[in-house]
Design an enzyme around this catalytic site. Structure first.
Site, PDB file in Angstrom:
ATOM      1  N   GLY A 206       5.514  -1.361   5.002  1.00 47.55           N
ATOM      2  CA  GLY A 206       5.020  -0.521   3.720  1.00 47.55           C
ATOM      3  C   GLY A 206       2.948  -0.506   4.136  1.00 47.55           C
ATOM      4  N   ASP A 208       1.317   0.021   6.440  1.00 56.36           N
ATOM      5  CA  ASP A 208       1.726   0.556   8.592  1.00 56.36           C
ATOM      6  C   ASP A 208       0.160   0.353   9.128  1.00 56.36           C
ATOM      7  OD1 ASP A 208       3.458   1.776   6.996  1.00 56.36           O
ATOM      8  OD2 ASP A 208       3.237   3.298   7.391  1.00 56.36           O
ATOM      9  N   ARG A 241      -5.728   8.974   8.185  1.00 59.31           N
ATOM     10  CA  ARG A 241      -4.120   8.927   8.460  1.00 59.31           C
ATOM     11  C   ARG A 241      -4.341   7.608   9.716  1.00 59.31           C
ATOM     12  NH1 ARG A 241       0.517   9.002   6.307  1.00 59.31           N
ATOM     13  NH2 ARG A 241       1.700   9.016   7.870  1.00 59.31           N
ATOM     14  N   GLU A 438      -1.547  10.146  -3.373  1.00 62.93           N
ATOM     15  CA  GLU A 438      -0.518   9.620  -2.331  1.00 62.93           C
ATOM     16  C   GLU A 438      -1.903   7.810  -2.797  1.00 62.93           C
ATOM     17  OE1 GLU A 438      -0.203   9.521   1.473  1.00 62.93           O
ATOM     18  OE2 GLU A 438       1.174   8.027   1.440  1.00 62.93           O
TER      19      GLU A 438
END
Ligand code: DGY
Length: 469
Positions: A206, A208, A241, A438
């Site tokens: 989770g 990553d 990301r 998030e």
């Protein structure tokens, strides 16, 4: 009449009252947290109604997507945290979230990391990559941290306050499925019976792109994988990301597992990535403790014995992950037998599991204070003084609300109430200031990643109106 349990500074207040007094009760919580929560003109938390709206808007019928577009399916551990949020205002819907998740359980007991219930073309890698274009898969072939046992105990507590029979009925249906999932973990991911399980893909953690995976991930080369287009970068800025090279490694693992038909007997042995992850093992250990509670409640003596064996072995083996020099727990690379040098927020999760000794807890608490002093809002997902810390890059630095929820709960169990409170206040503050994002930049509190994120909304509600974790 309804019975409402309100938490304030970790104290449970059991109060019998009519529904109409909910806002008064909330006001007690809010007044103690006044400096951290933005209120509307009627004195209610500004984001309270909005959090409910977000869960409803992300409800796809029996399951809740983590974020529209960015994550358009049901995710395993997201579902657990999200259910805790539903429980704050609709406990039936909370149970449904978990029931839907377990309806996707594989015959061998695994719960996949993602269940592709309905088609979507806004996510990569989707069902046609995990399966084939002609025969898309209905799930991934890997898993995620097994929070379900913790959440089902949590939902049991929420439900039993008003309807013990219903709570027992709900638990007795899910209990054997969760137990099968835990058995799967030990069989498939600890075949050497060490007491701790392995993850075989960073997605399984989770977390990553946690720095804990960098060395292990770059120890194997990228295969000649098919060209691909990332969908995540259409929703979120690339600086927030994982990098292209990291994605190439993720996909290399995916295609290798696919070639082995996701056979759990093979994957553990063939994966070039095999880590003892602190988060997965802490969550599994804590879930075992909650499952033991539920087994006792259901009168399942054999199951209690089986769970006790897992707990005994796990507790012993956790000591292997303790790094005395840094005063932190560390992940282990099972392929080299070495502890990872990375300092990550998972280091504090053994407090949530309850496996740290008092001395270890003291060392963890003082490290945690140092980390928080370096930033403004705790808990950063990686040591802010570390070489690869990046305050906005996914799991390489940002603050995550689910991790804070678990760490603050762990700190309270060990008596570090002030530190727990600081983390709770920081969580409420960043959400209040930046919305239901998030993740958050721990230096500035600014939001990052997806918007209207379900578990942020859910845990905000759980903190305001929910049970004590
Ligand atoms: C993603 O796509 O970012 C997810 O974390 C994978 O599960």
């Amino acid at each position: 009449m309804v019975r409402i349990r309100l938490r304030s500074y970790g104290v449970r207040l059991d109060i019998l009252c009519v529904v109409a007094c909910l806002s008064t009760l909330q006001a007690i919580f809010v007044s103690s947290h006044r400096n951290y929560i933005n209120l509307n003109s009627t004195g209610r938390p500004l984001l309270h109604e909005h959090s409910i709206e977000v869960l409803k808007q992300n409800d796809f019928g029996g399951y809740t997507v983590p974020a529209l577009g960015l994550y358009p399916f049901q995710w395993n551990w997201d579902a657990g945290f999200i259910a805790a949020g539903w429980a704050a205002f609709d406990v039936d819907r909370a149970w449904e979230e978990m029931e839907t998740l377990f309806s996707g359980q594989w015959a061998d007991g695994m719960i996949p990391s993602i269940l592709f219930w309905k088609a979507s073309d806004t996510y990569f890698p989707g069902p046609e990559i995990w399966g084939t274009k002609e025969n898309p898969s209905n799930s991934t072939g890997i898993t995620q941290p097994p929070i379900a046992g913790v959440i089902v105990r949590y939902l049991y507590d929420c439900t039993a306050r008003t309807n013990r029979r219903l709570a027992q009925q709900k638990v007795s249906k899910l209990f054997p499925k969760i137990l099968a999932y835990h058995r799967w973990w030990y069989k498939a991911r600890d075949p050497l019976n060490t007491g701790l399980v392995a993850i075989i893909h960073p997605w399984e953690s989770g977390m990553d792109n946690s720095p804990a995976w960098d060395e292990a991930l770059h120890a194997f080369p990228v295969d000649d994988i098919p060209p691909y287009e990332r969908e995540d970068l259409k929703h979120v800025n690339a600086s927030m990301r994982p990098s292209k090279d990291t994605y190439d490694h993720y996909l290399t693992l995916l295609y290798r597992f696919k070639a082995a038909n996701y056979d759990p007997e093979k994957l553990y042995w063939m994966s070039p990535f095999r880590m003892t992850d602190l988060c997965t093992n802490s969550v599994l250990f804590r879930a075992n403790r909650d499952m033991r509670f539920l087994a006792r409640m259901l009168g399942k003596k054999e199951e209690v014995r089986e769970i006790n064996t897992w707990l005994r072995k796990g507790k012993e083996r956790f000591q292997w992950l303790w790094d005395m020099d840094s005063g932190l727990f560390k992940c282990e690379n099972q392929l080299t037998g070495k502890l990872s040098s990375a300092r990550i927020s998972g280091a504090f999760l053994p407090l949530f599991a309850g496996v740290a000794s008092q001395d270890q807890a003291a060392a963890l608490a003082s490290n945690l204070k140092l980390w928080i002093d370096e930033v403004k809002f705790g808990v950063p997902s990686a040591d802010p003084a570390g070489p690869v810390f990046d305050p906005v890059k996914y799991w390489s630095g940002p603050l995550w609300i689910n991790i804070n929820w678990m760490i603050s709960s762990g700190l309270r169990h060990y008596g570090y109430n002030e530190l727990a409170e600081k983390i709770e206040m920081d969580s409420l503050t960043v959400i209040s200031e930046s919305g239901l994002r998030e993740y958050f930049n721990p230096r500035t509190g600014e939001g990052a990643g997806g918007e209207s994120f379900s578990w942020t909304a859910a845990l905000y509600l759980a903190w305001l109106d929910g049970e004590v974790l």
